[in-house]
Design an enzyme around this catalytic site. Structure first.
Site, PDB file in Angstrom:
ATOM      1  N   CYS A   1       0.832  -1.206   0.000  1.00 28.96           N
ATOM      2  CA  CYS A   1       0.000   0.000   0.000  1.00 28.96           C
ATOM      3  C   CYS A   1       0.866   1.255   0.000  1.00 28.96           C
ATOM      4  O   CYS A   1       0.358   2.356  -0.182  1.00 28.96           O
ATOM      5  CB  CYS A   1      -0.924   0.008   1.219  1.00 28.96           C
ATOM      6  SG  CYS A   1      -0.071   0.032   2.809  1.00 28.96           S
ATOM      7  N   SER A   2       2.169   1.076   0.218  1.00 27.84           N
ATOM      8  CA  SER A   2       3.094   2.208   0.222  1.00 27.84           C
ATOM      9  C   SER A   2       3.830   2.372  -1.099  1.00 27.84           C
ATOM     10  O   SER A   2       4.732   3.196  -1.211  1.00 27.84           O
ATOM     11  CB  SER A   2       4.122   2.039   1.354  1.00 27.84           C
ATOM     12  OG  SER A   2       3.506   2.135   2.606  1.00 27.84           O
TER      13      SER A   2
END
Length: 477
Positions: free
Chosen positions: A255-256
């Site tokens: 998600c980063s």
């Protein structure tokens, strides 16, 4: 789980989960008197279960085979790096009994378990996340029950089996780390959310929403949609290298991972060339449309499984891109045409596709970044590539995110790195901006209850003048 638990032992989701939680409580009782050294051995045991080369590789191979997401080598790296980093963060840190004494204030803090922790695990990180959660939960003498995604069931089983083997070595009960038995379904997951003492959810927005509505104290984390700003003073080659590393690691399961790059106009063409030198392929307008249609066949919110965390060649084939260069790319670049539901490429893509935005100046770059995050990824993270300290200060004040990385690869640094001060984790809160009560990287301190003992100290009563003097001097009485 207690791997001996079987579906036949109970006939309803509530009974299955009730049995797991009861077993977890019993396991906690058996370690209630553990001293710090024994607790740290538990953490080391869990860490070694997934760090050991053969285990890390086997778990990673099964993860790619079962979920179809990411690649084996990067998953091995992720497991070993995250495990080593987390262990380094917490080994030797106080988490048992008296953990702090402030004699001047007469305050003593005593750490106690929070209870049985329920952890909902995403399919994008089916091996690394459960191991990380188990480490930080056991650090507080808690038990943990893992609820994997259906596609990650076999991976979670391997992780739990490996952990159990290591717990046997240190003489600790296996039921400290359990998992929901198959078949994994929503009923069991939602029952777990309601039954445990503390809940941690990393994964789909639906699971996060249910976790937050469960009535159980929780650390549910927000969705990502990381934006990286490149200003006119940036080292463009270094910035391009960082963005490429973040965009392509494990095929963007994190998600980063960078989803958009907002580039100041004066260096836009040069930055695109630097990204191309790193293996990026810039799609023309027709290719962008084909890519968007393949990725979002029904518009925003319909991200196709054919592209999520898949090799770039497979994405090129799914989008029917004809250029040979597209089939050899390390990642794809598309020029953003807007932000919002009508422009799904402005959102989180979980794939090796990077959306580029051209900003007139740094001020407009901040405005575009804010718009993107307001659409998706509110509060989570963004980055800045710069050599201008004033820009660092300005973006820190103007962009409401919980993590702002300066001159770093996002997916390497957001969850902690050996060259920054963030703690290692695989669960990152987005604060109230993202609807979370957690605004930092999840760590073992979030799995402790603290009894604060207050003793009498010498009285110190302030005078009226000390408290109101400056106010009265300015405004009168």
């Amino acid at each position: 789980m207690s791997l001996e638990t079987r579906e036949s032992d109970a006939t309803s989701a509530d009974e299955v989960i009730g049995q797991l939680v009861a077993q977890g409580r019993q396991a906690m009782e058996s370690i209630a008197d553990y001293e710090q050294e024994q607790v740290d051995e538990l953490v080391q045991a869990v860490a070694w279960a997934v760090y050991e080369e053969q285990n890390a590789r086997k778990i990673s191979e099964v993860a790619v085979e079962e979920t179809g997401f990411g690649n084996v080598e990067d998953k091995v790296t992720k497991k070993q790096r995250k495990t080593m980093g987390t262990l380094n963060d917490i080994l030797g840190k106080p988490s048992v009994g008296i953990i702090d004494v402030d004699e001047e204030r007469g305050i003593t803090e005593i750490a106690k378990p929070v209870g049985v922790v329920g952890a909902v695990v995403p399919s994008t990180n089916p091996g690394a996340t459960p191991a990380n959660i188990a480490m930080i939960a056991l650090k507080g003498r808690n038990a943990v029950v893992l609820s994997p995604s259906p596609s990650g069931l076999g991976v979670c089983e391997l992780v739990v089996e490996s952990i159990h083997e290591e717990l046997d070595k240190v003489g600790a009960p296996r039921d400290l780390v359990q998992m929901v038995p198959p078949p994994v379904n929503k009923e069991k997951t939602y029952a777990l959310m309601e039954e445990v003492d503390l809940l941690q959810v990393t994964g789909s927005s639906n699971n996060v929403a249910h976790g937050q509505q469960s009535g159980t104290p929780n650390y549910c984390v927000g969705e990502g949609n990381v934006v990286s700003v490149v200003d006119a003073t940036a080292d463009l080659e270094a910035a391009a290298s960082r963005i490429e590393k973040s965009k392509t690691f494990d095929y963007a399961t994190s998600c980063s991972s960078d989803n958009s790059a907002v580039i100041v106009e004066s260096v836009y063409e040069e930055m695109v060339a630097a990204l191309e030198a790193e293996g990026g392929y810039l799609c023309n307008a027709t290719e962008r449309e084909k890519l968007e249609e393949a990725m979002f066949p029904e518009g925003h919110g319909s991200l196709s499984g054919d592209v999520i965390a898949k090799p770039p060649k497979q994405i090129a084939e799914a989008a029917e891109l004809e250029a040979p260069e597209a089939h050899e790319a390390a990642f794809f670049m598309v020029e953003g045409t807007g932000v919002g539901p009508d422009h799904p490429l402005s959102g989180e893509k979980l794939s090796v596709v990077l959306t580029l935005y051209k900003a007139i100046d740094f001020e407009e770059a901040l405005s575009i970044t804010s718009d993107i995050l307001d659409f998706e990824g509110t509060g989570h993270s963004c980055g800045l590539h710069t050599t201008d300290e004033e820009h660092v200060d300005r973006i820190g004040h103007e962009i409401d995110v919980c993590r702002l990385l300066i001159n770093q690869p996002q997916c390497y640094g957001n969850g902690g790195n050996f060259n920054n001060g963030l703690n290692f984790t695989l669960s990152m809160g987005a604060g109230t901006w993202g609807g979370n009560q957690l605004d930092e990287n999840l760590d073992y301190t979030h799995f402790l209850n603290i009894t604060t003992v207050s003793e009498v100290i010498e009285e110190s009563v302030p005078t009226e003048e000390e408290l109101f003097g400056s106010y009265h001097e300015k405004y009168g009485r």
